[in-house]
Design an enzyme around this catalytic site. Structure first.
Site, PDB file in Angstrom:
ATOM      1  N   ASP A  57      80.618  65.640  -6.694  1.00  0.00           N
ATOM      2  CA  ASP A  57      81.789  66.169  -6.644  1.00  0.00           C
ATOM      3  C   ASP A  57      82.507  66.884  -7.417  1.00  0.00           C
ATOM      4  O   ASP A  57      82.464  66.849  -9.716  1.00  0.00           O
ATOM      5  CB  ASP A  57      83.130  65.274  -6.642  1.00  0.00           C
ATOM      6  N   ASP A  61      87.647  66.518  -4.610  1.00  0.00           N
ATOM      7  CA  ASP A  61      88.580  65.821  -3.680  1.00  0.00           C
ATOM      8  C   ASP A  61      87.528  64.265  -3.480  1.00  0.00           C
ATOM      9  O   ASP A  61      88.186  64.015  -2.623  1.00  0.00           O
ATOM     10  CB  ASP A  61      88.551  66.859  -2.762  1.00  0.00           C
ATOM     11  N   ASP A  65      79.733  67.525  -3.223  1.00  0.00           N
ATOM     12  CA  ASP A  65      79.320  69.344  -2.182  1.00  0.00           C
ATOM     13  C   ASP A  65      78.549  69.806  -2.866  1.00  0.00           C
ATOM     14  O   ASP A  65      77.321  69.459  -4.273  1.00  0.00           O
ATOM     15  CB  ASP A  65      80.978  69.488  -2.667  1.00  0.00           C
ATOM     16  N   ASP A 134      69.067  67.792   7.692  1.00  0.00           N
ATOM     17  CA  ASP A 134      68.583  67.477   8.592  1.00  0.00           C
ATOM     18  C   ASP A 134      69.267  67.890   9.694  1.00  0.00           C
ATOM     19  O   ASP A 134      70.081  69.015   9.542  1.00  0.00           O
ATOM     20  CB  ASP A 134      70.112  66.685   8.167  1.00  0.00           C
ATOM     21  N   ASP A 236      66.491  64.023  13.428  1.00  0.00           N
ATOM     22  CA  ASP A 236      67.218  63.221  13.168  1.00  0.00           C
ATOM     23  C   ASP A 236      67.299  62.546  14.445  1.00  0.00           C
ATOM     24  O   ASP A 236      67.363  63.048  16.178  1.00  0.00           O
ATOM     25  CB  ASP A 236      69.142  63.491  13.306  1.00  0.00           C
ATOM     26  N   GLU A 290      62.787  61.158  12.871  1.00  0.00           N
ATOM     27  CA  GLU A 290      63.206  59.804  11.983  1.00  0.00           C
ATOM     28  C   GLU A 290      63.945  59.544  14.237  1.00  0.00           C
ATOM     29  O   GLU A 290      64.179  60.379  14.604  1.00  0.00           O
ATOM     30  CB  GLU A 290      64.346  60.517  11.931  1.00  0.00           C
ATOM     31  N   HIS A 366      70.193  56.310   2.968  1.00  0.00           N
ATOM     32  CA  HIS A 366      71.484  56.670   3.484  1.00  0.00           C
ATOM     33  C   HIS A 366      71.681  55.262   4.565  1.00  0.00           C
ATOM     34  O   HIS A 366      73.048  55.138   4.551  1.00  0.00           O
ATOM     35  CB  HIS A 366      71.951  57.925   3.736  1.00  0.00           C
ATOM     36  N   ASP A 367      70.622  54.659   5.437  1.00  0.00           N
ATOM     37  CA  ASP A 367      71.091  53.538   6.396  1.00  0.00           C
ATOM     38  C   ASP A 367      70.578  52.480   6.066  1.00  0.00           C
ATOM     39  O   ASP A 367      70.701  51.855   7.033  1.00  0.00           O
ATOM     40  CB  ASP A 367      70.133  53.923   7.840  1.00  0.00           C
TER      41      ASP A 367
HETATM   42  C1  NOJ Z   1      70.100  58.342  11.830  1.00  0.00           C
HETATM   43  C2  NOJ Z   1      70.694  58.767  10.951  1.00  0.00           C
HETATM   44  O1  NOJ Z   1      70.163  58.589   9.907  1.00  0.00           O
HETATM   45  C3  NOJ Z   1      72.262  57.920  10.559  1.00  0.00           C
HETATM   46  O2  NOJ Z   1      72.654  57.479   9.553  1.00  0.00           O
HETATM   47  C4  NOJ Z   1      72.733  58.420  12.025  1.00  0.00           C
HETATM   48  O3  NOJ Z   1      74.041  57.751  12.440  1.00  0.00           O
HETATM   49  C5  NOJ Z   1      71.975  58.724  13.458  1.00  0.00           C
HETATM   50  N1  NOJ Z   1      70.794  59.206  13.436  1.00  0.00           N
HETATM   51  C6  NOJ Z   1      73.075  59.229  14.337  1.00  0.00           C
HETATM   52  O4  NOJ Z   1      72.861  60.650  14.051  1.00  0.00           O
END
Ligand code: NOJ
Length: 596
Positions: A57, A61, A65, A134, A236, A290, A366-367
Site C-alpha cells: 500500500d 488506506d 495498490d 484475471d 475465473d 480456473e 488466494h483461495d
Molecule cells: C474463484 C476465485 O479464485 C475466487 O477467489 C472467487 O471467490 C470465485 N472464483 C468467484 O469469482
C-alpha cells in the site's frame, strides 16, 4: 477431527520474447518419449501471482495498490519469474474482493487509476515481465450497469444479460450457491417479481452466456486489455459459463455433486472455441482456465492443442487432497495426510498431458491456506526447510509453475480465532448461517483457522517495521505477527533463506530443459515419507527426492542408475550413502543420474 464447512469448488477448486535454448540432439540413451514435445514460451515460464489488495500500500488506506506493485518491480524481477498474474483490480464494490466487477474497463478506486495501471504495465514490460489479468466473466457485480438495467424491468434491453426466473412459474429448481448465506443460487428480486441466478454471492449475478450479445461484450473487454498490451488471462470459474436455460432439476447422476454439473454446461466448449477464434487465437497470449468440476477425463477437452480452446487449466485434485474429504458439500478433515495418495494424483495428472496439452502446478493461491502450513510444517524448526522443499517440488514438475506472493519467503497461516478478524465473505456467511442454525461455531472456527482463504490473504511481509512495511495506515486484514522474523528484508540478508533458495531453484529450472519438458517418472511409489521422481530429456536424467516428514525418510537411486552430482539441496549435508538417500526432515535434493 474437525468438520469443515467449505464449498467443493474451493478445494476441488502468461511476442515469443522467451524461447528455450534448442534441446541437445538425442543421444543413444534417449527414448522418443524423452524428447521435448511442442515447445512454447508459455510452457517454460514461471508465473508469480500477486494478490494486489495485500501486496503493498502506498497511499496509506490500508489496501494494496498499483503503485505499490510498481514500486516492487525490481524485487519481482529479481525472483527470476517471467509472468505476473494479478487478481482482479477492476472497479468493484468488493463483496468478494474484486471478483464482483462493476466496470471491466476501470481500475478499482482503492488501487489507483488507469494511468497507474499503464505505468505498472510499462514497468513490467521494460523489465521483460509479462502480465496476465484475471478475467471474471461467469458473473458480474450486481452493481454493474448491465445488472442495474437488467433488474429494472422485464423488457429492459439488458434483461437477457442475466438469468431470470419469473415468480409466476413458481420456485425455481434448486441450484446451490458457493457463498450464499442461505445456500440458494436463486435470489428473489421484488422489482420485477423474478429470481436471478448467482452461483457465487447474491452480489455476483451470473451472466447469460447463451445470449450472443453477452459473449460479444466479453470478447470486446478481452480485446480492450490485450490491445493495451496485457499478455493474457487467468479465467475465473470458466467451466460454469454455459447453462441449460430451462433450468431442469439437477440430473440424478449429479446428485450430491453440483460442481460437476455446473462445469458441464451444454455449450461450454462451443463458447471457448468461439472465444479462441474471436480473441485468443489472434494474440500471442498466455491463458489459464480456473474452476472446479474439471477432471482427468475432461481436462484435454479444454487444452488439447487441436481443440483451439485454452492453453492450460488449473486442476484442483492436488489442493483438494491432504487432509480433506468432500462430504456432502461440507469438508471434513479425514485426518488423511497420505503422501502416497498425493504422489498418485501428481502422477495421474502428469500422464493426462504426456502426449497432448500442458499442465499447471500450484500449491497455494488466494483461495487456499498457506502452502508451508498445509503441505510443509510451519513450526520454527521446519518452516525454512519445508518451504524450500515445496519450492523444489513446484519448480521440478512437467507443468507451468504458479507461485503465490509470500510463498517465496515461506509465509505461514495466521490462524484467526475470532470471527471478527475474518474478511472473507465465505467464512463470514457460513458462520452466520451456522449461528442461525445452532451449529458448532467453535468447531467451525477451529477448521477455518486451518483452511480459510484469509490465511492466504494477510499482508505481504516486507520488513520487520510496523505492519510488516505493508502500509503506514491500518491494514484491511491483520498482519501475521510472525512478520518480525519472516519478511523480505530479513530473507534478503540471509543467504540461507527460503527467498534465496527460491531464486536458485528458478535458475536451475531455466538451466535444465529436462525439468521443464523431461519425461516424469514416479519412483518409490509406496514410500510414505518421500516423494521421489525422475525427469529425463535427451539422455539426461535428474532425480528429485523430497522428504515430506519431520522424520526425514529414505529412498534409493533407481535400478540401472548410479548417483551423480547433487545439483541442488535445501540442507547442507549430502543424503547420499552409495545408492541410498537418507533424507533429513523435509530435505529436498535434485541429483544427476547416470545409466550404469
Ligand atoms: C474463484 C476465485 O479464485 C475466487 O477467489 C472467487 O471467490 C470465485 N472464483 C468467484 O469469482
Amino acid at each position: 477431527m474437525h468438520r469443515f464447512i467449505k464449498p467443493l469448488w474451493v478445494t476441488l477448486l502468461a511476442a515469443c520474447a522467451h524461447t528455450a535454448p534448442p534441446p541437445a540432439p538425442p543421444t543413444a540413451a534417449a527414448t522418443p518419449a524423452d524428447t521435448a514435445p511442442n515447445q512454447a514460451w508459455w510452457k517454460e515460464v514461471v508465473v508469480f501471482q500477486i494478490y494486489p489488495r495485500s501486496f503493498r500500500d502506498t497511499d496509506g488506506d490500508g489496501i494494496g495498490d498499483l503503485r505499490g506493485i510498481t514500486s516492487q518491480l525490481d524485487y519481482i524481477k529479481s525472483l527470476g519469474v517471467d509472468v505476473v498474474w494479478l487478481n482482479p483490480i477492476y472497479q468493484s464494490p468488493n463483496d468478494d474482493n474484486g471478483y464482483d466487477i462493476s466496470d471491466y474497463r476501470a481500475i478499482m478506486s482503492e488501487m489507483g487509476s488507469m494511468a497507474d495501471f499503464d505505468a505498472m504495465l510499462r514497468g513490467m514490460h521494460q523489465r521483460g515481465l509479462k502480465l496476465i489479468m484475471d478475467l471474471v466473466v461467469n458473473h458480474t457485480s450486481d452493481e454493474h450497469r448491465w445488472f442495474e438495467q437488467s433488474r429494472s424491468s422485464r423488457d429492459n434491453p439488458y434483461r437477457a444479460y442475466y438469468h431470470w426466473w419469473p415468480a409466476e412459474k413458481g420456485t425455481p429448481p434448486k441450484r446451490w450457491s458457493f457463498f450464499d448465506e442461505e445456500g440458494s443460487a436463486w435470489r428473489y428480486d421484488s422489482t420485477t417479481r423474478a429470481y436471478y441466478l448467482h452461483y457465487f454471492s447474491r452480489k455476483q449475478p451470473d451472466l447469460n452466456w447463451e445470449n450472443p450479445q453477452v459473449r460479444r461484450e466479453v470478447y470486446a473487454i478481452m480485446k480492450f486489455w490485450l490491445d493495451k498490451g496485457v499478455d493474457g488471462f487467468r479465467m475465473d470459474a470458466i467451466p460454469f459459463i454455459s447453462k441449460d436455460t430451462t433450468f431442469p432439476p439437477l440430473p440424478a447422476e449429479y446428485a450430491g455433486n453440483y460442481v460437476a454439473y455446473y462445469a458441464k454446461g451444454p455449450h461450454l466448449h462451443d463458447y471457448l472455441r468461439e472465444m479462441n477464434q474471436e480473441v485468443l487465437g489472434r494474440y500471442n497470449d498466455l491463458n489459464v482456465g480456473e474452476g472446479g468440476g474439471v477432471t482427468v477425463d475432461d481436462a484435454l477437452k479444454f487444452v488439447a492443442a487441436d481443440r483451439h480452446e485454452l492453453q492450460t487449466f488449473f486442476e484442483f485434485d492436488i489442493v483438494d487432497h491432504w487432509g480433506r474429504r468432500p462430504s456432502n458439500f461440507l469438508y471434513a478433515d479425514s485426518g488423511n495426510r497420505s503422501l502416497v495418495a498425493l504422489k498418485n494424483i501428481f502422477n495421474r495428472w502428469d500422464s493426462v498431458y504426456a502426449q497432448s496439452g500442458w499442465g499447471t502446478v500450484f500449491l497455494g493461491n488466494h483461495d487456499q491456506s498457506r502452502m508451508v502450513s498445509r503441505y510443509g510444517n510451519d513450526a520454527p524448526p521446519y518452516r525454512k526447510a519445508s518451504a524450500k522443499m515445496l519450492h523444489t517440488l513446484l519448480l521440478t514438475m512437467r507443468a507451468t509453475p504458479y507461485v503465490y506472493n509470500g510463498d517465496e519467503i515461506g509465509m505461514a497461516n495466521i490462524r484467526f480465532t475470532d470471527i471478527r478478524d475474518y474478511r472473507d465473505l465465505m467464512t463470514i456467511n457460513y458462520y452466520n448461517r451456522l449461528e442461525r442454525e445452532g451449529g458448532d461455531l467453535r468447531e467451525f472456527l477451529a477448521s477455518q483457522a486451518e483452511v480459510s482463504r484469509d490465511n492466504g490473504r494477510t499482508p505481504m511481509q516486507w520488513a520487520a517495521d510496523t505492519n510488516a512495511g505493508f502500509t503506514r495506515g491500518i491494514p484491511w486484514i491483520r498482519v501475521n505477527p510472525d512478520y518480525r522474523t519472516v519478511n523480505v528484508a530479513a530473507e534478503e540478508r540471509d543467504t540461507s533463506s527460503v527467498l534465496h533458495y527460491f531464486r536458485r531453484m528458478i535458475k536451475l529450472r531455466k538451466a535444465e530443459p529436462a525439468l521443464v519438458y523431461g519425461r516424469f517418472q514416479l519412483l518409490d511409489r509406496a514410500n510414505p515419507d518421500v516423494f521421489a521422481y525422475a525427469r529425463s530429456l535427451n539422455g539426461r536424467t535428474l532425480m528429485v527426492a523430497l522428504s515430506f516428514s519431520k522424520a526425514g525418510g529414505r529412498t534409493s537411486v533407481p535400478a540401472g542408475y548410479s548417483a551423480g552430482r547433487i545439483v541442488i539441496s535445501n540442507l547442507a549435508g549430502s543424503p547420499l550413502r552409495g545408492g541410498q538417500l537418507l533424507l533429513e526432515p523435509y530435505q529436498a535434493v535434485v541429483l544427476e543420474l547416470q545409466k550404469n
